[in-house]
Design a protein around this motif. Structure first.
Motif, mmCIF file in Angstrom:
data_model
loop_
_atom_site.group_PDB
_atom_site.id
_atom_site.type_symbol
_atom_site.label_atom_id
_atom_site.label_comp_id
_atom_site.label_asym_id
_atom_site.label_seq_id
_atom_site.Cartn_x
_atom_site.Cartn_y
_atom_site.Cartn_z
ATOM 1 N N CYS A 12 2.781 -26.664 -31.343
ATOM 2 C CA CYS A 12 2.105 -25.511 -31.399
ATOM 3 C C CYS A 12 0.915 -25.886 -32.344
ATOM 4 O O CYS A 12 -0.061 -25.005 -32.599
ATOM 5 N N CYS B 163 7.538 -27.315 -36.187
ATOM 6 C CA CYS B 163 7.673 -26.243 -37.178
ATOM 7 C C CYS B 163 9.002 -25.725 -37.187
ATOM 8 O O CYS B 163 9.374 -25.193 -38.329
ATOM 9 N N CYS C 141 2.209 -29.204 -36.743
ATOM 10 C CA CYS C 141 3.491 -29.048 -35.562
ATOM 11 C C CYS C 141 2.769 -29.492 -34.311
ATOM 12 O O CYS C 141 1.654 -29.424 -33.957
ATOM 13 N N CYS D 220 10.533 -24.501 -31.264
ATOM 14 C CA CYS D 220 9.293 -24.306 -31.179
ATOM 15 C C CYS D 220 8.643 -24.461 -29.652
ATOM 16 O O CYS D 220 8.784 -25.519 -29.014
HETATM 17 ZN ZN LIG Z 1 5.340 -25.405 -33.763
#
Ligand SMILES: [Zn+2]
Ligand SMILES: [Zn+2]
Length: 209
Positions: A85, A146, A82, A150
């Motif tokens: 994150c 993701c 991602c 997010c």
């Molecule tokens: Zn993420």
């Protein structure tokens, strides 16, 4: 006789497809379903098909006047990160392909072969790898996440925002320490306590007493 200057196709390469079973008569058609191991670098920095993972091809090979028109779909698993994150990502890519491969005797016809979108047949073989790679890379988001919302990482402490309380915050002195930590990390040599003290008058007294 001038020798062909083009690269010979490796018949063992997974995306090199043998078309000998297809008649050269225009209009001849063959369907092919195959699963081949993914070549390296099939993807982007954040997201891609793992090397050797199965790429499922569902192809239609059609004899046309100039060569063979390949169309169909490619489907493959994706793994990556991602971009917010840095958590692990899993997905599937499903793309449509279409490419014309011309007969070698038309090789000299510059109008046909100068286009990037047109491949060449080599000993009745064609290399689908560039077409698959282009289609897959085009289909991938530049900054995958993701999940749609997010929240990424806290820019100060680097913790996952999803794991932090909603009111998570750093006060001003935390921000200064983080900035100093970053400077130290960048090798500026700004590590002597007196410099830190000067940057933060509230602490100067503590350090100089
Ligand atoms: Zn993420
Ligand atoms: Zn934080």
């Amino acid at each position: 006789m001038p020798e062909s200057r083009k690269r010979r196709l490796d018949p063992r390469a997974p995306l090199v497809i043998d078309t000998r079973e297809l008649s050269r008569r225009a209009g001849s058609l063959r369907h092919a379903r195959l699963s081949v191991p993914a070549p390296p670098a099939l993807g982007t920095e954040f997201l891609g098909v793992p090397v050797g993972a199965p790429v499922e091809l569902d192809l239609r090979l059609e004899s046309v006047m100039e060569g063979i028109l390949v169309s169909g779909t490619a489907r493959a698993p994706l793994t990556g990160e991602c971009s917010r994150c840095l958590g692990a990502l899993r997905a599937t890519v499903d793309v449509e392909l279409q490419q014309l491969f011309v007969y070698p005797e038309l090789h000299s016809d510059a109008s046909l072969t100068e286009s990037d979108d047109i491949g060449e047949l080599d000993d009745d073989r064609l290399d689908l790898e560039p077409a698959v790679r282009d289609a897959v890379v085009l289909a991938l988001p530049l900054s995958p996440h993701c999940r749609e919302d997010c929240p990424g990482l806290c820019p100060i402490c680097g913790e996952l925002r999803a794991d932090l309380p909603a009111d998570h915050a750093h006060d001003a002195s935390d921000n200064r320490w983080a900035a100093l930590a970053a400077l130290r990390h960048n090798g500026t040599g700004l590590t002597r306590p007196e410099k830190i003290g000067r940057a933060d008058p509230a602490r100067t007294e503590d350090q100089e007493s």
